[in-house]
Design a protein around this motif. Structure first.
Motif, PDB file in Angstrom:
ATOM      1  N   GLU A 225       4.882  23.287   3.910  1.00 49.85           N
ATOM      2  CA  GLU A 225       5.772  22.149   4.092  1.00 49.85           C
ATOM      3  C   GLU A 225       5.465  21.037   3.094  1.00 49.85           C
ATOM      4  OE1 GLU A 225       5.621  20.797   8.070  1.00 49.85           O
ATOM      5  OE2 GLU A 225       6.597  22.563   8.909  1.00 49.85           O
ATOM      6  N   ARG A 226       6.484  20.253   2.763  1.00 50.80           N
ATOM      7  CA  ARG A 226       6.315  19.151   1.839  1.00 50.80           C
ATOM      8  C   ARG A 226       5.746  17.931   2.555  1.00 50.80           C
ATOM      9  NH1 ARG A 226       8.099  20.893  -2.580  1.00 50.80           N
ATOM     10  NH2 ARG A 226       7.649  18.908  -3.599  1.00 50.80           N
ATOM     11  N   GLY A 227       5.103  17.059   1.789  1.00 52.69           N
ATOM     12  CA  GLY A 227       4.517  15.866   2.356  1.00 52.69           C
ATOM     13  C   GLY A 227       5.467  14.684   2.297  1.00 52.69           C
ATOM     14  N   THR A 228       4.965  13.527   2.703  1.00 56.29           N
ATOM     15  CA  THR A 228       5.742  12.293   2.656  1.00 56.29           C
ATOM     16  C   THR A 228       4.965  11.233   1.892  1.00 56.29           C
ATOM     17  OG1 THR A 228       4.829  11.598   4.794  1.00 56.29           O
ATOM     18  CG2 THR A 228       6.943  12.739   4.825  1.00 56.29           C
ATOM     19  N   LEU A 229       5.690  10.246   1.369  1.00 53.92           N
ATOM     20  CA  LEU A 229       5.083   9.124   0.672  1.00 53.92           C
ATOM     21  C   LEU A 229       5.612   7.847   1.287  1.00 53.92           C
ATOM     22  CD1 LEU A 229       3.253   8.203  -1.676  1.00 53.92           C
ATOM     23  CD2 LEU A 229       5.281   8.175  -3.124  1.00 53.92           C
ATOM     24  N   TRP A 230       4.710   6.959   1.705  1.00 59.28           N
ATOM     25  CA  TRP A 230       5.068   5.734   2.407  1.00 59.28           C
ATOM     26  C   TRP A 230       4.604   4.510   1.620  1.00 59.28           C
ATOM     27  CZ3 TRP A 230       7.621   5.427   7.134  1.00 59.28           C
ATOM     28  CH2 TRP A 230       7.813   6.643   7.799  1.00 59.28           C
ATOM     29  N   ARG A 231       5.363   3.414   1.777  1.00 53.92           N
ATOM     30  CA  ARG A 231       4.900   2.098   1.337  1.00 53.92           C
ATOM     31  C   ARG A 231       4.743   1.238   2.581  1.00 53.92           C
ATOM     32  NH1 ARG A 231       8.845  -1.111  -2.424  1.00 53.92           N
ATOM     33  NH2 ARG A 231       9.777  -1.653  -0.405  1.00 53.92           N
ATOM     34  N   GLN A 232       3.546   0.696   2.768  1.00 55.26           N
ATOM     35  CA  GLN A 232       3.235  -0.088   3.968  1.00 55.26           C
ATOM     36  C   GLN A 232       2.684  -1.449   3.598  1.00 55.26           C
ATOM     37  OE1 GLN A 232       0.740   2.707   6.389  1.00 55.26           O
ATOM     38  NE2 GLN A 232       1.695   1.662   8.109  1.00 55.26           N
ATOM     39  N   ASP A 233       2.951  -2.422   4.460  1.00 56.17           N
ATOM     40  CA  ASP A 233       2.282  -3.711   4.382  1.00 56.17           C
ATOM     41  C   ASP A 233       2.135  -4.235   5.800  1.00 56.17           C
ATOM     42  OD1 ASP A 233       4.809  -4.666   5.111  1.00 56.17           O
ATOM     43  OD2 ASP A 233       5.313  -5.302   3.079  1.00 56.17           O
TER      44      ASP A 233
ATOM     45  N   TRP B 192       0.858  -1.185   0.000  1.00 61.02           N
ATOM     46  CA  TRP B 192       0.000   0.000   0.000  1.00 61.02           C
ATOM     47  C   TRP B 192       0.892   1.232   0.000  1.00 61.02           C
ATOM     48  CZ3 TRP B 192      -5.551   0.169   0.838  1.00 61.02           C
ATOM     49  CH2 TRP B 192      -6.145  -1.109   0.873  1.00 61.02           C
ATOM     50  N   TYR B 193       0.606   2.170  -0.893  1.00 57.45           N
ATOM     51  CA  TYR B 193       1.343   3.436  -0.984  1.00 57.45           C
ATOM     52  C   TYR B 193       0.420   4.546  -0.481  1.00 57.45           C
ATOM     53  CZ  TYR B 193       4.393   0.734  -4.074  1.00 57.45           C
ATOM     54  OH  TYR B 193       5.227  -0.230  -4.601  1.00 57.45           O
ATOM     55  N   LEU B 194       0.910   5.311   0.489  1.00 59.00           N
ATOM     56  CA  LEU B 194       0.092   6.342   1.127  1.00 59.00           C
ATOM     57  C   LEU B 194       0.840   7.668   1.139  1.00 59.00           C
ATOM     58  CD1 LEU B 194      -1.016   4.229   4.232  1.00 59.00           C
ATOM     59  CD2 LEU B 194      -2.326   4.605   2.144  1.00 59.00           C
ATOM     60  N   SER B 195       0.200   8.709   0.629  1.00 56.36           N
ATOM     61  CA  SER B 195       0.789  10.044   0.726  1.00 56.36           C
ATOM     62  C   SER B 195       0.214  10.730   1.959  1.00 56.36           C
ATOM     63  CB  SER B 195       0.498  10.864  -0.530  1.00 56.36           C
ATOM     64  OG  SER B 195      -0.885  11.096  -0.687  1.00 56.36           O
ATOM     65  N   ARG B 196       1.078  11.485   2.647  1.00 62.88           N
ATOM     66  CA  ARG B 196       0.693  12.147   3.887  1.00 62.88           C
ATOM     67  C   ARG B 196       0.978  13.641   3.784  1.00 62.88           C
ATOM     68  NH1 ARG B 196       2.600  14.129   8.798  1.00 62.88           N
ATOM     69  NH2 ARG B 196       1.321  13.559  10.621  1.00 62.88           N
ATOM     70  N   ALA B 197      -0.005  14.456   4.118  1.00 61.16           N
ATOM     71  CA  ALA B 197       0.179  15.901   4.148  1.00 61.16           C
ATOM     72  C   ALA B 197       0.768  16.311   5.485  1.00 61.16           C
ATOM     73  CB  ALA B 197      -1.158  16.610   3.926  1.00 61.16           C
ATOM     74  N   THR B 198       1.466  17.438   5.503  1.00 63.38           N
ATOM     75  CA  THR B 198       1.975  17.986   6.756  1.00 63.38           C
ATOM     76  C   THR B 198       0.957  18.955   7.337  1.00 63.38           C
ATOM     77  OG1 THR B 198       3.098  19.740   5.534  1.00 63.38           O
ATOM     78  CG2 THR B 198       4.362  17.764   6.018  1.00 63.38           C
TER      79      THR B 198
END
Length: 424
Positions: free
Chosen positions: A360-368, A349-355
């Motif tokens: 500010e810039r956001g982050t992008l995560w890969r989760q399982d 799962w790929y999830l983008s996160r706002a600050t």
């Protein structure tokens, strides 16, 4: 109707790469100045936690409400014959600007890493007062990546959704992506039939999620719109006949708030109970059997979490083409908050996160279910590399690209480059 064609992948030129490289270097320097010393869910949300209890899955059950065929036919009889996607693309309102010609302020909305492979900006004159939302493509609609002879990107926009006066509107741009250098676009208003098909109103909801699957377009709906999803039929695009700010039937014909085309909803989905989680972002996952719709929960920015993720299977019967099965087939919980975009491919799962701050810039995560990894800014430990305002992720399987939108920038980058950044 859908006519299949052969996809030919196009590549961007050196000029775009050079222009974006200069912007990326400046943004990387700014990103590395951001401290990550405070331990929060943004630093390590951990593994996804499966939810299987009935109390967690039952509220996500969908109830489908189809607009009666007689109402849709009455509207078509009044407005004139429906047109297809090809006719809409052949009648453009304007063209996007290639990234190398876009203003620096607009290009700052692009991710720092990974570098984008294609990027365009929307004209300010045509988007002023409208807020960008979700993106989907003909890569979602069909495995070959084309709709008829065309490669198409759909871009959602919202004006004043959720305002007390109820005048919120949502529209979609049909972008002809066959020519990488000068994509042209045409606006269509998202509408809902009313008065038994004798009129229509605008969809008053943020377009935070959007998926084009077969001949259907699924769009997220706010609380005032039923709290789940609306369904549109891409073979039922109608022409507006009056150019006015009004929406619906007007003296002399039909108006769509300045758009020349209208998409009337053919169905909607609601979830069980007022406390059911509301879909925020949605995306198509072709790596499951059958294909499925993945969803992240829409939650207030100040909510402490966790955030729920889930998926629905698409119907396998021909008469259910593009429609969803009622029961969720998988539900998870993530400690990540302020989720703004979701994508799933295989078990990842790929999830983008706002600050918390717009600048500010956001982050992008890969989760399982085993853990989580962030996209990092080069060799630096900082991983606020993603675009802060981006609200959507859409995977074009035929090309391997992920499409998103941030501010006035529409952009794409390879999923493989995202995975490479995750492995640093």
């Amino acid at each position: 109707m859908k006519h299949r064609g052969r996809h030919r992948r196009r590549r961007r030129g050196r000029a775009l790469r050079a222009a974006l490289t200069g912007t990326a270097l400046a943004l990387t320097a700014a990103a590395t100045m951001i401290s990550t010393s405070q331990a929060t869910d943004a630093d390590d949300p951990g593994a996804l936690r499966p939810l299987t209890a009935t109390a967690d899955t039952a509220p996500l059950r969908l109830t489908e409400h189809a607009v009666p065929g007689a109402e849709l036919n009455r509207l078509t009889a009044s407005m004139g014959p429906a047109v297809g996607v090809g006719a809409v693309l052949a009648d453009p309102d304007g063209a996007l600007e290639d990234a190398e010609g876009c203003a620096d302020d607009d290009r700052r909305a692009l991710p720092v890493e990974p570098a984008v492979s294609r990027a365009y900006c929307w004209p300010e004159r045509d988007t002023d007062g409208w807020r960008p939302g979700a993106v989907t493509t003909s890569g979602d609609a069909d495995e070959d990546g084309r709709w008829g002879a065309h490669r198409v990107v759909l871009s959602g926009w919202t004006r004043g959704a959720g305002t007390p006066d109820g005048q919120g509107l949502a529209r979609v741009a049909f972008v002809a992506a066959d020519d990488d250098r000068a994509p042209r676009y045409t606006w269509a208003l998202l509408a809902v039939p009313v008065d038994g098909g004798r009129d229509f109103r605008g969809l008053g909801s943020d377009v935070s999620g959007m998926v084009w699957y077969e001949d259907k377009l699924l769009v997220t709906a706010g609380r005032g719109e039923g709290g789940a999803l609306y369904v549109y039929d891409l073979d039922r695009v109608q022409r507006a006949t009056v150019d006015a700010d009004a929406v619906g039937r007007v003296p002399g014909g039909w108006s769509a708030a300045g758009a020349r085309y209208v998409l009337p909803a053919v169905a909607s989905y609601g979830t069980a109970g007022a406390g059911a989680p509301r879909p925020g972002g949605i995306a198509l996952d072709r790596s499951t059997a059958p294909d499925s719709l993945v969803v992240h929960e829409a939650a207030p920015a100040d909510e402490e979490g966790p955030t729920r993720l889930w998926r629905y299977a698409f119907g396998a019967r021909p008469e259910r083409a593009g429609l969803l099965e009622a029961e969720p087939v998988a539900v998870y919980e993530t400690e990540l908050t302020r989720v703004r975009g979701v994508l799933a491919h295989r078990s990842e799962w790929y999830l983008s996160r706002a600050t918390g701050a717009p600048e500010e810039r956001g982050t992008l995560w890969r989760q399982d279910t085993e853990g989580a990894r962030p996209v990092r800014c080069g060799a630096d430990e900082t991983y606020r590399c993603w675009s802060g305002p981006a609200t959507s992720l859409s995977y074009w399987q035929a090309t391997g690209d992920v499409w998103s939108q941030s501010g006035r920038m529409l952009f794409a980058l390879p999923l493989a480059s995202i995975d490479e950044s995750l492995e640093r």
